[in-house]
Design a protein around this motif. Structure first.
Motif, mmCIF file in Angstrom:
data_model
loop_
_atom_site.group_PDB
_atom_site.id
_atom_site.type_symbol
_atom_site.label_atom_id
_atom_site.label_comp_id
_atom_site.label_asym_id
_atom_site.label_seq_id
_atom_site.Cartn_x
_atom_site.Cartn_y
_atom_site.Cartn_z
ATOM 1 N N GLY A 180 0.989 -0.802 0.778
ATOM 2 C CA GLY A 180 0.000 0.110 0.156
ATOM 3 C C GLY A 180 0.675 1.101 -0.192
ATOM 4 O O GLY A 180 1.917 1.284 -0.383
ATOM 5 N N ALA A 181 0.404 2.612 0.401
ATOM 6 C CA ALA A 181 1.123 3.470 0.400
ATOM 7 C C ALA A 181 0.371 5.086 0.837
ATOM 8 O O ALA A 181 -1.068 4.302 1.041
ATOM 9 N N PRO A 182 0.911 5.654 2.360
ATOM 10 C CA PRO A 182 -0.011 6.403 2.562
ATOM 11 C C PRO A 182 -0.898 7.265 1.642
ATOM 12 O O PRO A 182 -2.515 7.548 2.003
ATOM 13 N N TRP A 183 -0.632 8.074 0.452
ATOM 14 C CA TRP A 183 -1.259 8.103 -0.199
ATOM 15 C C TRP A 183 -2.908 7.802 -0.813
ATOM 16 O O TRP A 183 -3.812 8.340 -2.032
ATOM 17 N N CYS A 184 -2.818 6.478 -1.399
ATOM 18 C CA CYS A 184 -3.215 5.134 -1.806
ATOM 19 C C CYS A 184 -4.322 5.204 -0.869
ATOM 20 O O CYS A 184 -5.267 5.266 -0.046
ATOM 21 N N GLU A 185 -5.984 6.289 -1.309
ATOM 22 C CA GLU A 185 -7.057 6.351 -0.748
ATOM 23 C C GLU A 185 -7.789 4.527 -0.351
ATOM 24 O O GLU A 185 -7.922 4.728 1.232
ATOM 25 N N PRO A 186 -7.756 3.247 -1.129
ATOM 26 C CA PRO A 186 -8.006 2.584 -0.550
ATOM 27 C C PRO A 186 -7.559 1.612 0.228
ATOM 28 O O PRO A 186 -8.170 1.186 1.891
ATOM 29 N N CYS A 187 -6.021 2.052 0.308
ATOM 30 C CA CYS A 187 -5.178 1.450 1.101
ATOM 31 C C CYS A 187 -5.410 2.352 2.698
ATOM 32 O O CYS A 187 -5.912 1.349 3.161
ATOM 33 N N ARG A 244 -0.554 -15.471 -7.612
ATOM 34 C CA ARG A 244 -1.683 -15.439 -6.558
ATOM 35 C C ARG A 244 -2.130 -14.425 -6.220
ATOM 36 O O ARG A 244 -1.802 -14.110 -4.587
ATOM 37 N N GLN A 245 -3.012 -13.008 -6.507
ATOM 38 C CA GLN A 245 -2.705 -12.094 -5.915
ATOM 39 C C GLN A 245 -4.541 -10.878 -5.841
ATOM 40 O O GLN A 245 -5.321 -11.806 -7.310
ATOM 41 N N ILE A 246 -4.063 -10.186 -5.713
ATOM 42 C CA ILE A 246 -5.851 -8.695 -6.025
ATOM 43 C C ILE A 246 -4.618 -7.787 -5.889
ATOM 44 O O ILE A 246 -4.417 -7.854 -5.168
ATOM 45 N N ALA A 247 -5.609 -7.003 -7.172
ATOM 46 C CA ALA A 247 -4.727 -5.715 -7.075
ATOM 47 C C ALA A 247 -6.102 -4.794 -7.225
ATOM 48 O O ALA A 247 -7.240 -4.575 -7.587
ATOM 49 N N GLY A 248 -6.021 -3.733 -6.523
ATOM 50 C CA GLY A 248 -6.667 -1.905 -6.987
ATOM 51 C C GLY A 248 -7.520 -2.524 -6.274
ATOM 52 O O GLY A 248 -8.372 -3.156 -5.680
ATOM 53 N N SER A 249 -8.414 -0.961 -5.876
ATOM 54 C CA SER A 249 -10.023 -0.996 -5.103
ATOM 55 C C SER A 249 -10.404 0.586 -5.988
ATOM 56 O O SER A 249 -9.549 1.129 -6.641
ATOM 57 N N ILE A 250 -11.647 0.730 -5.607
ATOM 58 C CA ILE A 250 -12.633 1.975 -5.580
ATOM 59 C C ILE A 250 -12.115 2.413 -4.978
ATOM 60 O O ILE A 250 -11.685 2.161 -3.705
ATOM 61 N N LYS A 251 -12.271 4.119 -5.305
ATOM 62 C CA LYS A 251 -11.899 4.954 -4.361
ATOM 63 C C LYS A 251 -13.333 5.791 -3.119
ATOM 64 O O LYS A 251 -14.164 5.619 -4.005
ATOM 65 N N ILE A 278 -2.099 -0.319 -6.512
ATOM 66 C CA ILE A 278 -2.408 -1.107 -5.346
ATOM 67 C C ILE A 278 -3.894 -0.528 -4.130
ATOM 68 O O ILE A 278 -4.797 0.329 -4.964
ATOM 69 N N PRO A 279 -4.444 -1.127 -3.664
ATOM 70 C CA PRO A 279 -3.692 -2.386 -2.858
ATOM 71 C C PRO A 279 -3.613 -3.523 -3.562
ATOM 72 O O PRO A 279 -3.959 -3.694 -4.328
ATOM 73 N N LEU A 280 -2.311 -4.371 -3.364
ATOM 74 C CA LEU A 280 -1.981 -5.507 -3.570
ATOM 75 C C LEU A 280 -1.414 -6.219 -2.630
ATOM 76 O O LEU A 280 -1.208 -6.139 -1.502
ATOM 77 N N PHE A 281 -2.523 -7.735 -2.552
ATOM 78 C CA PHE A 281 -2.708 -8.624 -1.469
ATOM 79 C C PHE A 281 -2.370 -9.782 -2.614
ATOM 80 O O PHE A 281 -2.834 -10.443 -3.403
ATOM 81 N N ALA A 282 -1.133 -10.420 -2.074
ATOM 82 C CA ALA A 282 0.075 -11.573 -2.694
ATOM 83 C C ALA A 282 -0.035 -12.816 -1.829
ATOM 84 O O ALA A 282 0.528 -12.283 -1.056
ATOM 85 N N VAL A 283 -0.513 -14.235 -2.162
ATOM 86 C CA VAL A 283 0.204 -15.340 -1.656
ATOM 87 C C VAL A 283 1.216 -15.136 -1.848
ATOM 88 O O VAL A 283 2.040 -15.585 -3.298
ATOM 89 N N PRO A 284 2.491 -15.495 -1.216
ATOM 90 C CA PRO A 284 4.005 -16.092 -1.702
ATOM 91 C C PRO A 284 4.153 -17.454 -0.866
ATOM 92 O O PRO A 284 2.969 -17.674 -0.664
ATOM 93 N N ARG A 285 5.064 -17.434 -1.670
ATOM 94 C CA ARG A 285 5.419 -19.157 -1.957
ATOM 95 C C ARG A 285 5.835 -19.432 -0.165
ATOM 96 O O ARG A 285 6.336 -18.502 0.226
#
Length: 143
Positions: free
Chosen positions: A53-60, A118-125, A103-110
Motif C-alpha cells: 500500500g501507500a499513505p497516498w492510496c485512498e483505498p489503502c 495469486r494476488q488481487i490488486a486495486g480498488s475503488i476510491k 495498489i493495494p496489492l494482496f499477494a500469496v507468497p510461496r
C-alpha cells in the motif's frame, strides 16, 4: 472441579483472533524476509499475505483504518498481512515477483518468499473500498 470451571471461564473470555498488520522493514532482498514471515505465521496458525500500500492510496487508507478498528477481525482474524510501502519497496518487491500496476496489492507468497502469482490488486476510491476488497480477499484466501 473449580479449576476446570475457572479454566472454562477464562477460555470463554479469550478475545477472538485479530487481523494483524506487520510493517516490513526496508530491504533490498525481500524474499528471505517474506519466507521468514511465512514460517512464523504458520507456527502461529495464521495465513500470511504480502500487502503493498501507500499513505497516498485512498483505498489503502480505508482498508488499513478498518483493519485497525477491528472491523475485519470476524472475516480475517487468522490473517497476518506483511505490509510494504509501494514508494519505498517496489523495486525489491518486483525482484521477488510481486508486481502490480495497482495498489493495494494482496499477494500469496510461496514458502521461499517469492510471489506465487495469486494476488488481487486495486480498488475503488471512497468509503466503498473496503466492501469492494473484502469479497475479493476472501476468494483469494479460498483458492
Amino acid at each position: 472441579m473449580t479449576a476446570v470451571i475457572g479454566w472454562l471461564a477464562a477460555c470463554a473470555k479469550e478475545t477472538p483472533p485479530r487481523l494483524e498488520i506487520v510493517s516490513a522493514p526496508a530491504a533490498t532482498d525481500v524474499a528471505p524476509l517474506i519466507a521468514t514471515e511465512v514460517a512464523a505465521a504458520a507456527r502461529d496458525q495464521r495465513t500470511l499475505l504480502v500487502y503493498v500500500g501507500a499513505p497516498w492510496c485512498e483505498p489503502c487508507r480505508y482498508f488499513h483504518a478498518a483493519a485497525e478498528a477491528g472491523q475485519l477481525d470476524g472475516a480475517f482474524g487468522r490473517l497476518r498481512l506483511l505490509e510494504f510501502d509501494a514508494d519505498r519497496d517496489t523495486d525489491a518487491l518486483q525482484r521477488a515477483g510481486y508486481a502490480s500496476a495497482m495498489i493495494p496489492l494482496f499477494a500469496v507468497p510461496r514458502q521461499d518468499g517469492t510471489a506465487s502469482g495469486r494476488q488481487i490488486a486495486g480498488s475503488i476510491k471512497g468509503d466503498g473500498a473496503v466492501a469492494q476488497i473484502v469479497p475479493r480477499l476472501r476468494a483469494l484466501l479460498a483458492e
